[in-house]
Design a protein around this motif. Structure first.
Motif, PDB file in Angstrom:
ATOM      1  N   GLY A 168      12.037  -1.272  -7.997  1.00  0.00           N
ATOM      2  CA  GLY A 168      13.572  -0.681  -8.569  1.00  0.00           C
ATOM      3  C   GLY A 168      14.629  -1.918  -8.470  1.00  0.00           C
ATOM      4  O   GLY A 168      15.293  -2.325  -9.171  1.00  0.00           O
ATOM      5  N   ARG A 217       7.821   1.327  -5.074  1.00  0.00           N
ATOM      6  CA  ARG A 217       8.872   1.833  -6.094  1.00  0.00           C
ATOM      7  C   ARG A 217      10.254   1.249  -5.750  1.00  0.00           C
ATOM      8  O   ARG A 217      10.993   0.727  -6.670  1.00  0.00           O
ATOM      9  CB  ARG A 217       9.010   3.473  -5.951  1.00  0.00           C
ATOM     10  CG  ARG A 217       9.547   4.112  -6.914  1.00  0.00           C
ATOM     11  CD  ARG A 217       9.207   4.133  -8.349  1.00  0.00           C
ATOM     12  NE  ARG A 217       9.803   4.576  -9.258  1.00  0.00           N
ATOM     13  CZ  ARG A 217      10.834   3.576  -9.931  1.00  0.00           C
ATOM     14  NH1 ARG A 217      10.911   2.323  -9.679  1.00  0.00           N
ATOM     15  NH2 ARG A 217      11.537   4.115 -11.062  1.00  0.00           N
ATOM     16  N   VAL A 218      10.620   1.158  -4.328  1.00  0.00           N
ATOM     17  CA  VAL A 218      11.945   0.679  -4.119  1.00  0.00           C
ATOM     18  C   VAL A 218      12.139  -0.742  -4.477  1.00  0.00           C
ATOM     19  O   VAL A 218      12.918  -1.221  -4.988  1.00  0.00           O
ATOM     20  CB  VAL A 218      12.225   1.000  -2.585  1.00  0.00           C
ATOM     21  CG1 VAL A 218      13.306   0.343  -2.132  1.00  0.00           C
ATOM     22  CG2 VAL A 218      12.335   2.443  -2.163  1.00  0.00           C
ATOM     23  N   ASP A 246       0.859  -1.144   0.096  1.00  0.00           N
ATOM     24  CA  ASP A 246      -0.080   0.128  -0.091  1.00  0.00           C
ATOM     25  C   ASP A 246       0.944   1.237  -0.038  1.00  0.00           C
ATOM     26  O   ASP A 246       0.433   2.323  -0.181  1.00  0.00           O
ATOM     27  CB  ASP A 246      -0.960  -0.112   1.409  1.00  0.00           C
ATOM     28  CG  ASP A 246      -0.161  -0.039   2.474  1.00  0.00           C
ATOM     29  OD1 ASP A 246       0.823  -0.623   2.705  1.00  0.00           O
ATOM     30  OD2 ASP A 246      -0.440   0.712   3.500  1.00  0.00           O
ATOM     31  N   ASN A 247       2.108   1.106   0.254  1.00  0.00           N
ATOM     32  CA  ASN A 247       3.070   2.146   0.516  1.00  0.00           C
ATOM     33  C   ASN A 247       3.647   2.647  -0.929  1.00  0.00           C
ATOM     34  O   ASN A 247       4.399   1.687  -1.336  1.00  0.00           O
ATOM     35  CB  ASN A 247       4.194   1.785   1.599  1.00  0.00           C
ATOM     36  CG  ASN A 247       4.832   3.166   1.936  1.00  0.00           C
ATOM     37  OD1 ASN A 247       5.233   3.891   1.017  1.00  0.00           O
ATOM     38  ND2 ASN A 247       5.104   3.292   3.092  1.00  0.00           N
ATOM     39  N   VAL A 248       3.478   3.855  -1.451  1.00  0.00           N
ATOM     40  CA  VAL A 248       4.048   4.043  -2.896  1.00  0.00           C
ATOM     41  C   VAL A 248       5.549   3.933  -2.892  1.00  0.00           C
ATOM     42  O   VAL A 248       6.043   3.076  -3.733  1.00  0.00           O
ATOM     43  CB  VAL A 248       3.593   5.475  -3.283  1.00  0.00           C
ATOM     44  CG1 VAL A 248       3.719   5.347  -4.635  1.00  0.00           C
ATOM     45  CG2 VAL A 248       2.354   5.916  -2.708  1.00  0.00           C
ATOM     46  N   VAL A 249       5.975   4.339  -1.848  1.00  0.00           N
ATOM     47  CA  VAL A 249       7.556   4.402  -1.801  1.00  0.00           C
ATOM     48  C   VAL A 249       8.202   3.035  -1.676  1.00  0.00           C
ATOM     49  O   VAL A 249       9.065   2.793  -2.545  1.00  0.00           O
ATOM     50  CB  VAL A 249       8.273   5.288  -0.490  1.00  0.00           C
ATOM     51  CG1 VAL A 249       9.659   5.448  -0.655  1.00  0.00           C
ATOM     52  CG2 VAL A 249       7.478   6.524  -0.626  1.00  0.00           C
ATOM     53  N   ASN A 250       7.536   2.244  -0.899  1.00  0.00           N
ATOM     54  CA  ASN A 250       8.083   0.925  -0.727  1.00  0.00           C
ATOM     55  C   ASN A 250       7.857   0.086  -2.122  1.00  0.00           C
ATOM     56  O   ASN A 250       8.637  -0.557  -2.352  1.00  0.00           O
ATOM     57  CB  ASN A 250       7.235   0.002   0.173  1.00  0.00           C
ATOM     58  CG  ASN A 250       7.693   0.411   1.595  1.00  0.00           C
ATOM     59  OD1 ASN A 250       8.659   1.292   1.965  1.00  0.00           O
ATOM     60  ND2 ASN A 250       6.908  -0.060   2.586  1.00  0.00           N
TER      61      ASN A 250
END
Lengths: 976, 164
Positions: A847, A843-844, A837-841
């Protein structure tokens, strides 16, 4: 770095102090890891229960006292009442006498009347043994009086006619009970005289001090009443009273029988002691009743005042208990229970604290691990850059230290897990021998540096493959061997694996030998050259040659027993690790298995380490259903041995595993024969064991001369035989170095002369060898190879392959294959789904995965993931966050698995005609992503249907490892 | 000259990072993030961090709004927001922010309003600090990339280390 190490030691030492010497691993002791706290807690409990006891005891004492006071007062009151009743009656008698004897003329009373009257009214005076009346006679009246009565006045003591005095008080009337006092002068007795004088002066009843009564010899007092002959004036003076005195009425109180009677009437007098005293003179208390000498509990007594009507005299009654207060059982049991409850409470608290501690440790260890990984990663990056040699050295040292620290943290985590009952053992089939080889290879470098001989021997009876937890087994062995390597400077380290039953029979045999002649045994062992691996003495003589003979006898039929053994039986193994190190001091032997305890603090200073390893090993062994113990003699060495329970493997699995094992242990040595030249039977047995594993037939001879003889046999005459001579000659270095030059020369010359049918390859076995020695060896004919010990099957195999020049190609090919599977190659063209649910997570993670060449799709919630994973889909794996609002990772996984099951059922129904082989086609690997290793442990993830987990925030390496697990084996299978 | 300034800028960046690491503002996760950046995604770190700032600002606004409402502070919702913030902070390696989040969450679990307010203030402060510093960092990086691009358009070395 030096500083760091110092700090580490400080920690250890402090740990040692804190733990103290408790050995038990009980929760309580763990909680109060410091003895002081435990002591204080127990003292506190003791104090509390003592208080309760005291309080209850006090209460009881108070109650006892109250009872005593009540009883004493009651007795005193009754005594006083009865006494005064009697006194009153005597008073009445006095009045009777004065009325009928003096006022009437002639007297209406004579002795007869008096005796009869008093006898008939005796019931009124139960306390008086008798009453009598004495008349006051002045000296002038004596003659007249004596003549009138017809007797002379006699004294009380001698009962003889009284000498002349001023006045007399002869008894004229007496009750029959005391008739013997008639005509006695009452004034001749000291007590009575005083009484008489006091009585007539006061006009009241007076009492004597207690004395022994004349004929009963009971203690008693005499009561005296004055009788006046004329009516006194209203307020008479003393003189007037004396003048008017006509006589005296007296009665003897038998106090002893009086009180006796009285007490007899009362209940509960058994337990109570009553004393009555005359305390007129406070300094000299005179006893009236009771036994002064009687032993009794006078700690508790009560004094009641008695008033017998005589103002001049004072009496008192003292009561006490005859017996000591009985121990109050109620108080005792109550306080005891309080104590027990308190301790139980303490224990449960301690247990709770223990669990909390373990949790804490686990968490903290994890917290330390994360930054440590950072440090190590950075150091690795640093090492990749261009550094000067000094810098490189620093960085390498730092990295090594970091790894040690990580290992330690892992160990602490292990222990915490064991204590929190979170450690579960695997049950997979594995090959014990290859594990032991692995462990040996870990330490081979170190042992070689030290010149310590390291060897392993597994009995033939131990099955090839057993089912258990190879990782933990390896951990225990590694720990033990690691310790041995650490503490051994010369001699040997020898790991032995036997069946437990086998080991037991050997031991029995040995104890038999020893008990038969213990002293002999000792003496022998002092002189004898020890029959161990390196010839040095070991703490436990288990590996002596007797054992080997024993084992050798059995090993003949070993293979057959294994073959027809039952399939899924448990296999109890006995592993022992023997070293010739510094040993463990006697006083430290007790606490060897306590965490953070090394033999003493100097140990950690000299050798490093924290001493947690053994305690973990011990726990692990216990988890594996075994026990660990050791024997150690300082300066001689230690032998650690433990038992473990494994299950033996089912047949089909064995076949499977053997296939894979044969890969890493190639077996092209069938039919090859070897000759081992070794003077030490144990060492030779080890070499033989390794060769046997490779399928090489081996023969042992004790010296080079004998070897030469063997070859000579083949060489000279018997070429034509079917038997071929040994292909390989393995010579121990120490057998050759001492310089049997001649024999060697002979052998090599034979070689050169082509005497032999086929020249044996010559191999030197050595623990460590200098360059010079190496040259010398080559010159002597060992040009083929030198095998460095410790021996490992795979290493021996490679060396022999080299020497004999057989089958290497296969090995090579596989290596190349392994290398070609790079990081990026593995995951390329795979499609992954990341659910977070966490965008940053998201994305990481995306990546990181992209870096491996994978295609990544993201989903922001469980629902979205479900939509994307509708069958059919193209995803190879799914990373699932556990903590998500609305639908968490567990729920989503459950639903995905449900979906897959339905799809599979459908497919299977359609494909029944094609066969069942296509069963279970849809199963996407789901990997949990979690920040919390403790709460969402692997078990829960697995239970819910996940295939693994990655901890967050994830690191490239761990992420890769987690994923690779699912793709690597498949790839190798496909390509090979 | 330009080549020199590239080195200068790289040193500046390293110094800044070192300071942030030393202060505990960032942890090694940020380095992990940097390792993920390569030719195929040259702006990976700044991209992620931008998303992070965007999300965090939204979350901070929500948290502030939840706490300002004096009577009805929805602590449960606050916990969800904080979990989010914590997760993303630890993903980019914003260690100090993450720790403040943990404290904030602890306070919110206890329904401790004053504690929450204090934590929020600290959180906002930390956030601003981090944002400023990272902004500075990316600016330097941008300059460096520009400088590098002028002089050496070739792909950068040392960026993708297969060993890592």
């Amino acid at each position: 770095m030096g500083e760091k190490r110092q700090g580490c030691h400080m920690m250890t030492v402090r740990g040692n102090e804190a733990v103290g010497t408790e050995r038990k691993h009980s929760a309580l002791l763990h909680y109060c890891s410091n003895r002081g706290v435990l002591g204080i807690s127990i003292l506190l409990m003791l104090f509390l229960s003592k208080n309760i006891y005291d309080h209850m005891d006090d209460e009881q004492q108070k109650r006892r006292k109250e009872v005593l006071v009540g009883m004493c007062d009651q007795r005193a009151r009754m005594l006083q009442d009865q006494f005064s009743v009697s006194v009153n009656h005597v008073h009445a008698l006095a009045i009777l006498v004065s009325t009928f004897h003096f006022y009437k003329n002639p007297s209406a009373i004579d002795q007869e009347t008096f005796a009869e009257y008093t006898a008939r009214t005796a019931f009124e005076r139960p306390l008086l043994s008798g009453v009598a009346y004495a008349q006051r006679i002045l000296n002038s009246e004596r003659e007249e009086f004596e003549r009138q009565h017809g007797w002379t006045i006699r004294t009380m003591e001698e009962e003889e006619p009284s000498p002349i005095r001023d006045e007399y008080a002869p008894v004229i009337f007496s009750q029959e009970t005391v008739s013997y006092i008639e005509s006695l002068d009452m004034m001749s007795g000291e007590e009575d005289r005083g009484n008489i004088l006091r009585a007539r002066a006061t006009g009241k009843a007076v009492l004597t001090s207690p004395f022994r009564l004349l004929n009963s010899h009971h203690l008693g007092v005499v009561l005296t009443f004055p009788v006046y002959n004329s009516k006194l004036p209203p307020n008479p003076t003393v003189l007037e009273r004396i003048e008017a005195t006509a006589g005296y009425l007296g009665g003897a109180f038998d106090v002893e029988s009086l009180v006796e009677n009285l007490l007899g009437q009362l209940s509960g007098n058994q337990g109570i002691a009553v004393n009555v005293y005359d305390v007129t003179k406070s300094s000299d208390r005179l006893i009236m009743y009771g036994h002064q000498s009687l032993e009794r509990d006078m700690s508790l007594k009560h004094v009641s005042r008695l008033d017998f009507g005589d103002p001049f005299r004072r009496h008192e009654m003292i009561c006490g208990y005859l017996q000591e207060a009985p121990t109050s059982w109620i108080a005792l049991t109550t306080s005891f229970f309080v104590f027990v409850i308190g301790i139980l409470e303490l224990k449960s608290q301690a247990e709770a604290a223990d669990v909390a501690k373990s949790q804490f440790l686990a968490t903290v260890s994890h917290e330390i691990r994360t930054p440590m990984n950072g440090i190590l990663g950075m150091l690795q990056l640093l090492l990749d850059t261009e550094l000067s040699s000094t810098q490189k050295d620093f960085a390498q040292t730092a990295e090594a230290c970091g790894e040690v620290l990580i290992t330690l943290i892992n160990e602490v985590l292990d222990r915490a897990k064991i204590e929190a009952h979170r450690l579960e053992l695997e049950a997979v089939p594995f090959d014990i021998r290859s594990i032991l080889d692995d462990v040996l290879s870990l330490f081979s470098e170190k042992s070689r540096q030290k010149g310590v001989e390291l060897a392993v021997f597994v009995s033939d009876k131990v099955p090839e493959v057993v089912v258990g937890d190879p990782g933990r087994f390896r951990q225990v062995i590694t720990n033990l061997v690691g310790n041995s390597v650490k503490f051994t400077e010369q001699g040997h380290i020898f790991v032995q694996v036997l069946l437990a039953a086998q080991a037991k029979s050997v031991m029995d045999a040995k104890t038999e030998i020893c008990t038969n002649g213990e002293s002999e045994c000792k003496v022998q062992s002092c002189i004898q050259h020890y029959n161990t691996l390196s010839g040095r003495q070991a703490a436990d003589d288990r590996s002596s040659w007797e054992t080997y003979k024993h084992l050798g006898d059995e090993s003949g039929d070993a293979s057959t027993t294994v073959m027809n053994g039952d399939t899924s039986h448990s296999v109890a193994l006995m592993v022992c690790v023997e070293d010739t190190g510094i040993g463990i001091p006697e006083q430290a032997q007790k606490r060897v298995f306590t965490p953070f305890m090394q033999a003493d603090s100097s140990t950690s200073r000299n050798y490093g380490g924290t001493g947690i390893g053994l305690s973990i090993s011990n726990c692990l062994v216990e988890l594996m259903g075994g026990q660990m113990d050791f024997k150690s003699r300082p300066q001689i060495g230690s032998t650690f041995f433990f038992t473990v329970e494994f299950r033996s493997c089912e047949n089909n699995l064995i076949i499977n595993l053997e296939k894979s094992l044969s890969d890493d242990l190639p077996n092209p040595f069938k039919g090859i024969k070897a000759l081992i030249v070794d003077g030490k039977p144990v060492r030779a047995a080890v070499t033989k064991y390794h060769l046997k594993r490779l399928g090489i037939q081996a023969q042992t001879v004790g010296s080079i001369a004998k070897a030469v003889a063997v070859f000579g046999k083949y060489g000279s005459s018997l070429i034509s035989r079917d038997e071929k001579p040994p292909d390989v000659l393995l010579v121990e270095k120490d057998l050759w170095i001492p310089g049997e030059e001649y024999d060697m020369m002979q052998l090599s010359s034979w070689r050169k002369n082509g005497h032999l049918y086929k020249l044996p390859k010559m191999v030197l076995l050595a623990t460590n060898i200098t360059v010079a020695e190496c040259e010398k060896a080559k010159a002597a004919g060992f040009e083929d190879t030198v095998i460095m010990k410790p021996l490992r099957a795979s290493m021996v195999a490679t060396c022999l392959q080299q020497v004999l020049g057989i089958g290497k190609k296969r090995q090579h090919g596989k290596d190349l294959l392994n290398r070609s599977i790079g990081k990026s190659g593995l995951l390329s063209s795979k499609k992954f789904l990341v659910v977070d649910d966490n965008v940053v997570n998201r994305r990481v993670a995306a990546g990181a995965l992209k870096k491996f060449g994978a295609e990544v799709h993201c989903a922001a919630s469980g629902q979205e993931a479900l939509k994307l994973l509708q069958i059919p889909h193209e995803f190879s794996a799914c990373f699932m966050d556990i903590q998500m609002p609305e639908m968490d990772g567990f729920q989503a996984t459950t639903l995905i698995r449900e979906m897959e099951r339905r799809a599979n059922a459908h497919v299977n129904r359609e494909c029944t005609t094609e066969g069942e082989a296509r069963k279970g086609e849809w199963h996407i690997p789901i990997l949990a992503m979690t920040a919390d290793v403790i709460h969402a442990t692997l078990e829960k993830c697995l239970k819910i249907g996940m295939d693994g987990y990655v901890s967050k925030p994830f690191q490239e390496k761990s992420l890769y490892e987690a994923v690779a697990k699912f793709f690597e084996p498949k790839d190798t299978l496909n390509t090979s | 000259m330009l080549g020199l300034s590239v080195e200068q800028l790289r040193a500046d960046m390293n110094r800044l990072l070192a300071i942030l690491f030393h202060q505990g503002v960032l942890d090694e996760q940020f380095l992990q993030l940097q390792q993920l950046q390569d030719e195929s995604s040259p702006n990976f770190v700044s991209e992620v961090v931008t998303i992070y700032f965007h999300e965090s600002e939204k979350l901070l606004r929500n948290l502030r709004a939840l706490l300002v409402d004096k009577e009805l502070s929805d602590y449960k919702k606050m916990g969800i927001h904080l979990n989010q913030l914590m997760g993303s902070s630890s993903s980019i390696g914003a260690q100090r922010l993450r720790n403040v989040c943990a404290a904030f969450r602890a306070a919110s679990e206890l329904n401790n309003r004053p504690g929450c307010l204090r934590a929020l203030e600290l959180l906002e402060y930390e956030y601003c600090y981090l944002k400023n510093k990272l902004h500075e960092f990316f600016q330097i990086e941008q300059q460096r990339m520009l400088a590098a691009a002028v002089r050496y358009p070739a792909p950068q070395q040392h960026r993708n280390n297969p060993q890592g």
